[in-house]
Write a protein that holds these residues in place. Structure first.
Motif, PDB file in Angstrom:
ATOM      1  N   HIS A  68       0.832  -1.209   0.000  1.00  0.00           N
ATOM      2  CA  HIS A  68       0.000   0.000   0.000  1.00  0.00           C
ATOM      3  C   HIS A  68       0.862   1.253   0.000  1.00  0.00           C
ATOM      4  O   HIS A  68       0.586   2.214  -0.731  1.00  0.00           O
ATOM      5  N   ASN A 207      -0.444  17.009   7.342  1.00  0.00           N
ATOM      6  CA  ASN A 207      -1.647  16.384   7.890  1.00  0.00           C
ATOM      7  C   ASN A 207      -2.911  16.925   7.205  1.00  0.00           C
ATOM      8  O   ASN A 207      -3.854  16.169   6.932  1.00  0.00           O
ATOM      9  N   ILE A 210      -3.145  15.353   3.724  1.00  0.00           N
ATOM     10  CA  ILE A 210      -3.606  13.964   3.803  1.00  0.00           C
ATOM     11  C   ILE A 210      -5.111  13.914   4.055  1.00  0.00           C
ATOM     12  O   ILE A 210      -5.839  13.101   3.466  1.00  0.00           O
ATOM     13  N   LEU A 211      -5.605  14.805   4.930  1.00  0.00           N
ATOM     14  CA  LEU A 211      -7.033  14.848   5.231  1.00  0.00           C
ATOM     15  C   LEU A 211      -7.858  15.202   3.989  1.00  0.00           C
ATOM     16  O   LEU A 211      -8.889  14.575   3.700  1.00  0.00           O
ATOM     17  N   GLY A 213      -6.828  14.809   0.886  1.00  0.00           N
ATOM     18  CA  GLY A 213      -6.640  13.739  -0.091  1.00  0.00           C
ATOM     19  C   GLY A 213      -7.545  12.548   0.169  1.00  0.00           C
ATOM     20  O   GLY A 213      -8.031  11.908  -0.776  1.00  0.00           O
ATOM     21  N   ASP A 214      -7.790  12.226   1.451  1.00  0.00           N
ATOM     22  CA  ASP A 214      -8.676  11.102   1.767  1.00  0.00           C
ATOM     23  C   ASP A 214     -10.108  11.365   1.297  1.00  0.00           C
ATOM     24  O   ASP A 214     -10.828  10.429   0.921  1.00  0.00           O
ATOM     25  N   GLY A 215     -10.516  12.631   1.329  1.00  0.00           N
ATOM     26  CA  GLY A 215     -11.862  12.952   0.861  1.00  0.00           C
ATOM     27  C   GLY A 215     -11.954  13.201  -0.632  1.00  0.00           C
ATOM     28  O   GLY A 215     -13.056  13.233  -1.192  1.00  0.00           O
TER      29      GLY A 215
END
Length: 333
Positions: A68, A207, A210-211, A213-215
């Motif tokens: 991953h 951070n 990343i937050l 990017g996850d959405g």
């Protein structure tokens, strides 16, 4: 990987040109056809496929966690490089195609207006030609100044036309700007130490990224579905044209990709990493990039036809990608 992606664009463009010669589509669709054959969805699809493949039991890619981590790195690099190629190459192809189409319409309109006024004679053509300034006894220096001013005005107009055609605001799309910013952070050690890592002073930026990017992945998937829905109500398109794009993206390009990647492995140009080889192969088998629809909307050329192409390309992607993913996993194992 940048050379592999560049090769997909080059081979796809050549195959797209062959589709144009066979199907003979209208002028405003020529750039769209070449773009769909050349540019694949090198970002979203890999970000969805690779994590799922890493979690499969019996996967040839080893530990799921390590798979991953490396897989998302490969997918991110693919997305960044693909965005730069898309907005610097496909954008200009569609722009040139749409401008030629509009010029043809303008020529037809002007020729019609000329024919309607045929038979009228301009009185200016009956007047004697003006004598040169030397014969009139006027100092030539005045005309030299006028000539210089005229050349300066023409140069200024040329520069304005170039800047208007390039249009950096559209060329530097958010995805391209983000890719450039990411390369800058990753390649400059001083910036990387400030922003990346658990002890970095500005780790809040990482951070936050990343937050977001996850959405981004589920949001982009919803947007993709909304764009594909337009294909159900879109205007008709040549079946031969649609078939040609499907054959290029799901049959010709993957087969050529196998030859290219395997040849690079034999020559020692690609590392013996099954996951990396899998990503390189998969880049040849992806559906057309969704941003092509955005580009057609910018120029107003082939929007409805693009929706139809995207609908059928992504409808068949579920079958084609499943088959090619399975075959590629067997090939690299």
């Amino acid at each position: 990987m940048p050379f592999n992606i560049l090769f997909t664009f080059i081979v796809g463009s050549i195959l797209g040109w062959a589709v144009l010669q066979i199907t003979r589509p209208p002028q405003h669709l020529r750039g769209l056809v070449v773009g769909c054959c050349a540019a694949g969805n090198l970002g979203n699809m890999l970000l969805i496929i690779i994590p799922a493949v890493c979690k499969e039991k019996g996967s040839p890619f080893g530990d799921p966690g390590v798979c991953h981590t490396y897989g998302m790195s490969y997918a991110s690099l693919s997305m960044a490089v693909g965005a730069i190629y898309l907005w610097s190459y496909v954008y200009n192809i569609v722009r040139i195609s749409s401008s030629r189409s509009s010029k043809e319409v303008g020529i037809n309109d002007s020729s019609a207006s000329i024919c309607s006024r045929e038979g009228s004679i301009s009185t200016e053509s009956l007047l004697p030609a003006k004598a040169p300034p030397e014969q009139l006894g006027i100092p030539s220096t005045r005309f030299d100044h006028k000539t210089q001013a005229h050349h300066g005005a023409r140069l200024k107009q040329f520069m304005e036309n170039v800047s208007r055609k390039i249009n950096l605001k559209r060329l530097l799309a958010p995805s391209t700007t983000g890719a450039i910013a990411g390369f800058t952070v990753g390649l400059v050690p001083q910036i990387r130490k400030l922003m990346i890592g658990d002890v970095a002073p500005l780790r809040v930026i990482e951070n936050s990224a990343i937050l977001l990017g996850d959405g981004a992945i589920p949001l982009l998937t919803l947007i993709m579905g909304g764009n594909l829905l337009k294909g159900l109500t879109g205007s008709g398109i040549q079946k031969s044209l649609l078939l040609g794009i499907i054959v290029v993206r799901y049959i010709a390009l993957p087969l050529i990709g196998i030859v290219v990647v395997k040849g690079a492995i034999r020559l020692g140009l690609v590392q013996h990493d099954p996951l990396y080889q899998f990503v390189l192969l998969l880049q040849f088998a992806l559906p057309p990039a969704m941003n092509i629809g955005t580009i057609t909307q910018l120029f107003g050329a082939g929007e409805s036809e693009c929706s139809v192409i995207m609908f059928w390309a992504y409808a068949l992607a579920s079958i084609a990608l499943t088959l090619w993913t399975t075959f590629f996993m067997w090939l690299v194992s």
